[in-house]
Each structure stands twice: as C-alpha cells, then as structure tokens.
Scaffold this motif. Sequence first.
Motif, PDB file in Angstrom:
ATOM      1  N   VAL A  37       0.838  -1.206   0.000  1.00  8.89           N
ATOM      2  CA  VAL A  37       0.000   0.000   0.000  1.00  8.89           C
ATOM      3  C   VAL A  37       0.870   1.251   0.000  1.00  8.89           C
ATOM      4  O   VAL A  37       1.791   1.370   0.800  1.00  8.89           O
ATOM      5  N   LEU A  55      -2.736  -1.270   9.042  1.00  9.68           N
ATOM      6  CA  LEU A  55      -2.477  -1.988   7.799  1.00  9.68           C
ATOM      7  C   LEU A  55      -1.328  -2.973   7.953  1.00  9.68           C
ATOM      8  O   LEU A  55      -1.369  -4.091   7.423  1.00  9.68           O
ATOM      9  N   TYR A  60       0.050  -5.881   5.461  1.00  8.03           N
ATOM     10  CA  TYR A  60       0.441  -5.052   4.329  1.00  8.03           C
ATOM     11  C   TYR A  60       1.816  -4.418   4.555  1.00  8.03           C
ATOM     12  O   TYR A  60       2.195  -4.110   5.686  1.00  8.03           O
ATOM     13  N   VAL A  80      -2.186  -0.940  -4.235  1.00  2.00           N
ATOM     14  CA  VAL A  80      -3.275   0.008  -4.019  1.00  2.00           C
ATOM     15  C   VAL A  80      -2.697   1.299  -3.447  1.00  2.00           C
ATOM     16  O   VAL A  80      -1.719   1.280  -2.705  1.00  2.00           O
ATOM     17  N   TYR A  82      -3.727   4.632  -1.185  1.00  2.00           N
ATOM     18  CA  TYR A  82      -4.736   5.210  -0.300  1.00  2.00           C
ATOM     19  C   TYR A  82      -4.463   6.698  -0.138  1.00  2.00           C
ATOM     20  O   TYR A  82      -3.369   7.093   0.275  1.00  2.00           O
ATOM     21  N   VAL A 104      -7.973   3.969  -3.270  1.00  2.00           N
ATOM     22  CA  VAL A 104      -9.001   4.197  -2.252  1.00  2.00           C
ATOM     23  C   VAL A 104      -8.833   5.641  -1.788  1.00  2.00           C
ATOM     24  O   VAL A 104      -7.737   6.039  -1.392  1.00  2.00           O
ATOM     25  N   ASP A 225     -10.919  -2.207   5.947  1.00  2.00           N
ATOM     26  CA  ASP A 225     -10.112  -3.340   5.468  1.00  2.00           C
ATOM     27  C   ASP A 225     -10.683  -3.916   4.179  1.00  2.00           C
ATOM     28  O   ASP A 225      -9.941  -4.251   3.247  1.00  2.00           O
ATOM     29  N   ILE A 228      -9.909  -1.654   1.150  1.00  2.00           N
ATOM     30  CA  ILE A 228      -8.518  -1.812   0.712  1.00  2.00           C
ATOM     31  C   ILE A 228      -8.316  -3.144   0.010  1.00  2.00           C
ATOM     32  O   ILE A 228      -7.712  -3.217  -1.078  1.00  2.00           O
ATOM     33  N   GLN A 229      -8.839  -4.202   0.599  1.00  2.00           N
ATOM     34  CA  GLN A 229      -8.633  -5.538   0.040  1.00  2.00           C
ATOM     35  C   GLN A 229      -9.314  -5.680  -1.327  1.00  2.00           C
ATOM     36  O   GLN A 229      -8.709  -6.196  -2.281  1.00  2.00           O
TER      37      GLN A 229
END
Length: 236
Positions: A37, A55, A60, A80, A82, A104, A225, A228-229
Amino acid sequence: MKRMFAFCAAALLAVAMTACSSVPVGSQAASGNAKKVMLVRAKEGGGEQLIIDHLKKMGYTVYDAVDASFSVEAAKDYGVVYISSAVNSSKIDSKLKQLAVPVVVSKTQVASMLGMGGASGFGEAPGVKTGQIKDGKHPAAAGLKDTVAIYKEEGKISYSLSPSSEAAVIALNPVNGNAKQNTIFAYEKGAKNALNEPVPARQVFFSLPTGQETNLTDNGWKLFDAAIQWAAQGGK
C-alpha cells in the motif's frame, strides 16, 4: 522400461511447461503487489500513523508518501494507493486520474478530481454514529448488513450525492433519508464514473475524515479493510 520412464517424464514436463505458459505475463508480480500500500498524506500528518499501524497488522507493506512528493510513476509498484483525507488536494498529481493502479480515496476534493462524483455533490455531515449498508453482497461491505455502528461516538462523515449509476454504493448515511449521502462506493475497472469516463482501475471512495480514525469501531475497521482488500485484488 527405461524408455517408458523417459517418455512419461517428458510428458509431465511438457504439461508443466504448458501450465506455466498459460499464466498471464505479470500476474505473479501483480499478485505480490496486492499486499503493498502507498499511503499518501499531508506533510503535517493526521491520523495516518494509526492507519499505517493497522495496515501493517493486517499484513500489508506500507509506504508513507507526502502529498507534495507523491509520484504517479512510483505508485505503479504498489497494489493500491490510499489517499488520506488530510492531504492538500492541490498537491496531488493530476495524472492520478490515469493511474492503472487501484485507488481508495478519503479526500473529497481528490475524489471529485477523479470524477468519482459530481463536483458539487461532495460534503461532510456531523453527528453521525452509524452507517446503512446498501449493498451487503459486495465484498467491500465486509459481510455486514443493515445499520451498523461505524463510530464509537458521534462524528463527521464525508459523502457524495452523485456517484454515477455504474458505481456500487456500499454504505450511506442513514441520518439523512432524503439526500442520498453515499459514504462508501466503488467502481470496477472499466465502469463509467460521474464524468462518463471509464476508470483505469478499481476505485473506492471511503468516508474517513481527518481525526475520525480513533473513533472507528471494529465494524468501521472491517469496512476499511474490505475497501482496501477489494481494491487491491483488482490489480491482479
């Protein structure tokens, strides 16, 4: 007998090579990146350290990036991205809109820049403690249904009134029954956003205004969660 053994061994090797060749190029690397991430925050920071620690506990690898030095090129190595609600949206690289990496977003201005909702449709509302799950079957709903407590105490939520019809609305603010204050919604890769443009990778808007990280309940964290997943899995 030796010839038969050699023939069988060769056949097994051929099957194995065929199976390996059927794996899409780059899929193994993408799968590995799903647990990486890039967290983008403001220089001063907000509640991001709590998010980073969380995280990491979830397995992660987290890269902490400051908004002013955020690079779309560097983001390509992650599963990903964030975007914290504390960022200065004017410092976010506008090329984020073309990034083929799942994103995200908790910053409303950045979500507007990406076309996730109408420019005038984003806002914040105080005095909220619960969320109404609208699409309990979506993976980003974390298996939750109906009304759930997202905060320990009443706090602020951010929302959009106008994601496109192709967005999957996961949750909304049940306090305001007239205007649809959508607090969590997601776009699948290729879906048309509010600007009628196809998104280059999965995108999720997740309501988490600065300072509300410590207010999240277990269900609030489950929703985070899951967002994100689900986003990261789209990079496989």
